[in-house]
Design an enzyme around this catalytic site. Structure first.
Site, PDB file in Angstrom:
ATOM      1  CB  ILE A  73       1.138   7.938  15.243  1.00 29.32           C
ATOM      2  CG1 ILE A  73       0.364   6.680  14.810  1.00 29.32           C
ATOM      3  CG2 ILE A  73       2.212   7.607  16.280  1.00 29.32           C
ATOM      4  CD1 ILE A  73      -0.316   5.922  15.912  1.00 29.32           C
ATOM      5  CG  ASN A 129       7.301  11.889   6.536  1.00 37.25           C
ATOM      6  OD1 ASN A 129       6.664  12.325   5.571  1.00 37.25           O
ATOM      7  ND2 ASN A 129       6.715  11.560   7.676  1.00 37.25           N
ATOM      8  CB  CYS A 132       4.735  15.591   8.591  1.00 34.62           C
ATOM      9  SG  CYS A 132       5.498  16.916   7.665  1.00 34.62           S
ATOM     10  CB  ILE A 193       1.223   8.110  -1.796  1.00 39.71           C
ATOM     11  CG1 ILE A 193       0.197   7.026  -1.503  1.00 39.71           C
ATOM     12  CG2 ILE A 193       1.202   8.542  -3.203  1.00 39.71           C
ATOM     13  CD1 ILE A 193      -1.250   7.388  -1.853  1.00 39.71           C
ATOM     14  N   GLY A 245       0.940   1.899  -0.577  1.00 39.27           N
ATOM     15  CA  GLY A 245      -0.432   2.367  -0.359  1.00 39.27           C
ATOM     16  C   GLY A 245      -1.388   1.223  -0.591  1.00 39.27           C
ATOM     17  N   GLY A 246      -1.728   0.524   0.497  1.00 42.41           N
ATOM     18  CA  GLY A 246      -2.734  -0.530   0.391  1.00 42.41           C
ATOM     19  C   GLY A 246      -2.253  -1.852  -0.155  1.00 42.41           C
ATOM     20  CB  THR A 268      -2.269  -0.688   6.520  1.00 35.72           C
ATOM     21  OG1 THR A 268      -2.049   0.733   6.610  1.00 35.72           O
ATOM     22  CG2 THR A 268      -3.499  -1.048   7.299  1.00 35.72           C
TER      23      THR A 268
END
Ligand code: FMN
Length: 306
Positions: A73, A129, A132, A193, A245-246, A268
């Protein structure tokens, strides 16, 4: 019915439960408000902001993979001022903590962003963050060079009194070293992460599918790596770890808590199921009920017991 305590502490920040949204996957909160009650969440972590708005990378910038997705993105966002004018008033109407994810292109920009955000009512914490992964052709020195990490985290620490969470990059050889460096520089908590740098190639065109060539891999594919990193970071530092993470289901979140996470963030999964955060919270509660666990904090790091 056993009473259950789900509250957790991230530095001086008390969350009613450990379920947070992962930055960049939940917009600025309002995009998901019709699907779920934001007040049920421990915290809403908004899309990463910079001082000035950013257009991000050219398309295509998302590709699906076998068990996750690759995104480039490029940190597109509306900028801090518009966030303050248009988004914070809405978020303030919910009974949840608001954590603002931010980044800069230089140490000065990180500091200016942190200062600007710190004076805004309704922002309860900052997540910086330093990962990046899409910048500078897949490399970002802020989160991969211990010396620069010390400098940027130290400078932001001086610029804000808000709880400061540092989001670590997994694209390093030794994540526990980076975690220690961030803790020593003043982080109140660590997010573990961010995405892992990856590439997908179109075999017809024989070109990488993303315009940016590389992107950040997220989703179930990275969960075992993320759990391992949370486990290692938990051993290396004293500050709370936010695991991500997942995480797709409650049991995934439990794994992170057992590895040492104090809270978890869902990324996600929001794209697959807009109600994922609440389903995951319900899943955690069902696990606690089944196991007669009265306080969620008893689960933290249990996988470390010999
Ligand atoms: C489309 C997309 C955008 C993201 N944007 C950001 C961001 O702006 N800032 C940030 O710190 N992390 C960002 N991330 C990383 C996520 O917050 C999270 O750390 C990562 O995706 C792993 O969690 P997951 O597997 O549950 O998605 C982004 C991830 C995705 C998939």
């Amino acid at each position: 019915m056993v009473s259950m305590d789900l509250s957790v502490r991230i530095g001086s920040l008390e969350l009613k439960n450990p379920v947070m949204t992962a930055s960049g996957t939940f917009g600025y909160g309002e995009e998901y408000a019709e699907f779920l009650d934001l007040s049920r969440l421990g915290a809403v972590v908004v899309k990463g902001l910079s001082l000035l708005p950013k257009e991000g990378n050219p398309p295509p910038r998302i590709v699906e993979t076998a068990s996750g997705m690759l995104n480039a993105i490029g940190l597109q966002n509306i900028g801090i001022q518009r966030f303050i004018d248009e988004k914070i008033p809405f978020l303030r109407t919910y009974d949840t903590k608001v954590i603002v994810n931010f980044f800069g292109d230089s140490i000065e920009e990180y500091v200016a962003a942190a200062e600007r955000l710190s004076s805004v009512e309704g922002i309860h914490g900052l997540e910086m963050n330093i990962s990046c992964p899409n910048k500078q052709a897949g490399w970002c020195i802020f989160g991969t060079d211990p010396r620069v990490t010390t400098e940027v985290v130290g400078a932001v620490r001086k610029a804000t009194k808000l709880p400061l969470i540092v989001k670590l990059s997994p694209n390093v050889t030794d994540i526990s070293l980076m975690a220690k460096v961030a803790e020593d520089a003043g982080a109140d908590a660590l997010s573990v992460i961010n995405t892992l740098t990856g590439m997908v190639i179109d075999i017809k065109t024989r070109r990488p599918k993303l315009a940016n060539r590389t992107g950040g891999l997220s989703g179930p594919a990275i969960k075992p790596v993320a759990v391992r990193m949370v486990y290692e970071v938990f051993k290396a530092v004293k500050v709370p770890v936010i695991g991500m993470g997942g995480i797709m289901h409650g049991d995934d979140a439990i794994e992170f808590l057992l590895a040492g996470a104090t809270a978890v963030a869902v990324g996600t999964a929001n794209f697959v199921n807009p109600n994922a955060t609440i389903d995951i919270l319900d899943g955690i509660m069902a696990y606690m009920k089944d196991g007669k666990v009265e306080d969620i904090n008893l689960l933290r790091g249990a996988a470390h017991a010999i």
